[in-house]
Design an enzyme around this catalytic site. Sequence first.
Site, short mmCIF file in Angstrom:
data_model
loop_
_atom_site.label_atom_id
_atom_site.label_comp_id
_atom_site.label_asym_id
_atom_site.label_seq_id
_atom_site.Cartn_x
_atom_site.Cartn_y
_atom_site.Cartn_z
N GLU A 125 -34.54 11.77 -33.86
CA GLU A 125 -35.82 11.53 -34.55
C GLU A 125 -35.64 10.42 -35.58
O GLU A 125 -34.53 10.01 -35.89
CB GLU A 125 -36.29 12.80 -35.29
N ASN A 175 -46.65 14.86 -38.18
CA ASN A 175 -46.00 13.82 -37.39
C ASN A 175 -46.80 12.52 -37.42
O ASN A 175 -47.88 12.46 -38.00
CB ASN A 175 -45.86 14.30 -35.93
N ASP A 190 -46.13 12.79 -30.96
CA ASP A 190 -44.97 12.94 -31.86
C ASP A 190 -44.91 11.71 -32.77
O ASP A 190 -45.95 11.25 -33.25
CB ASP A 190 -43.71 13.16 -31.00
O1 LIG Z 1 -38.76 19.83 -34.12
C1 LIG Z 1 -39.50 19.08 -33.59
O2 LIG Z 1 -40.22 19.50 -32.55
C2 LIG Z 1 -41.42 18.91 -32.24
C3 LIG Z 1 -41.72 19.23 -30.83
S1 LIG Z 1 -42.68 20.64 -30.65
O3 LIG Z 1 -44.05 20.21 -30.49
O4 LIG Z 1 -42.51 21.49 -31.82
O5 LIG Z 1 -42.22 21.31 -29.45
C4 LIG Z 1 -41.41 17.46 -32.48
O6 LIG Z 1 -42.70 17.01 -32.35
C5 LIG Z 1 -40.91 17.17 -33.84
O7 LIG Z 1 -41.02 15.81 -34.16
C6 LIG Z 1 -39.56 17.64 -33.98
O8 LIG Z 1 -39.03 17.38 -35.22
#
Ligand SMILES: O=C1O[C@H](CS(=O)(=O)O)[C@@H](O)[C@H](O)[C@H]1O
Length: 300
Positions: A19, A148, A207
């Site tokens: 990320e 996000n 995201d």
């Molecule tokens: O931990 C995270 O997960 C999400 C994906 S989810 O939608 O929770 O499955 C992601 O979007 C996020 O950026 C990430 O840090």
Amino acid sequence: MTASYDIRPLGEHRCLLGESPLWHPDEQQLYCVDIPGRQVLRWRAGADVPDVFPQDSEPGCIAARAGGGLVVARRDGLWALGTANGQMQRLAEPPYDPARQRYNDGKPDAAGRFWIGALSDAREPEASLYRIDAAGAEPQLGGIVTSNGLAWSPDGRFIYRSDTKAHMVWRHAFDVAAGTLGEAQLFARFTPRAADQPLSTYSGRPDGAAVDESGAYWVAMFEGKRLLRYAPTGELLEDIALPVRCPTMPCFGGADRRTLFITTASDKRPADELAQEPWAGAVLTLRVDVPGLPAHRCSL
Ligand SMILES: O=C1O[C@H](CS(=O)(=O)O)[C@@H](O)[C@H](O)[C@H]1O
């Protein structure tokens, strides 16, 4: 609208959940985090293998620090990371209960304030988007599950943000002098996956994101195996198929800011998917036509 690019992984390194890719504006090197892997990663120019800065708590996002190095937003608060020696110095406690939430996506604004949204571990709408400066962390919006998609328009007059769970991206007027958001305007909405829907027909959820010099908003679609590029009007300009099911965030870098780096996830993915996707967890790279905006520095 469907675009194809020459997409390659950056070396052999694979993250669990990559990320917050950051092209450091002073160091001209790529950084990112691996959240459950508890690492900040750095790729020196031309290196295939990253340097690793181990972290004691999950890092959600990073920013270039105005005085040098990085600010790391971890579940347990904000830390300064000296990138020359790996030393960590605590800057602030978290403004939420770290047993229930953690920092997720975040970026500095043009005035150096760090805007960071949190994520609810229970995926309840209990998280906030914070504006953080020397005076502390002030919640600006609440009722969020997974904050996000933060990015600003080239003139700084608009901010984009998403809630991944809600499958929506919003755009707000942004006052950089005051550090305040206007009313939310829906920018993009996606269809949540139905209980019986095959993953292959799901377009994914929004995201991390980045904006290019033309003002286009590039957003990684988690579980959608694609990257979307929107005009500031909300018109979909490009739909880019990716070789990995779970891209997490793009960022522009390289000397001309025309290399797009995309972090991806491999954590908790089904074995058959991982067998078909050897680049899951890699940082993907591709060349694009329009340069991206440079990252702002954080004044903390
Ligand atoms: O931990 C995270 O997960 C999400 C994906 S989810 O939608 O929770 O499955 C992601 O979007 C996020 O950026 C990430 O840090």
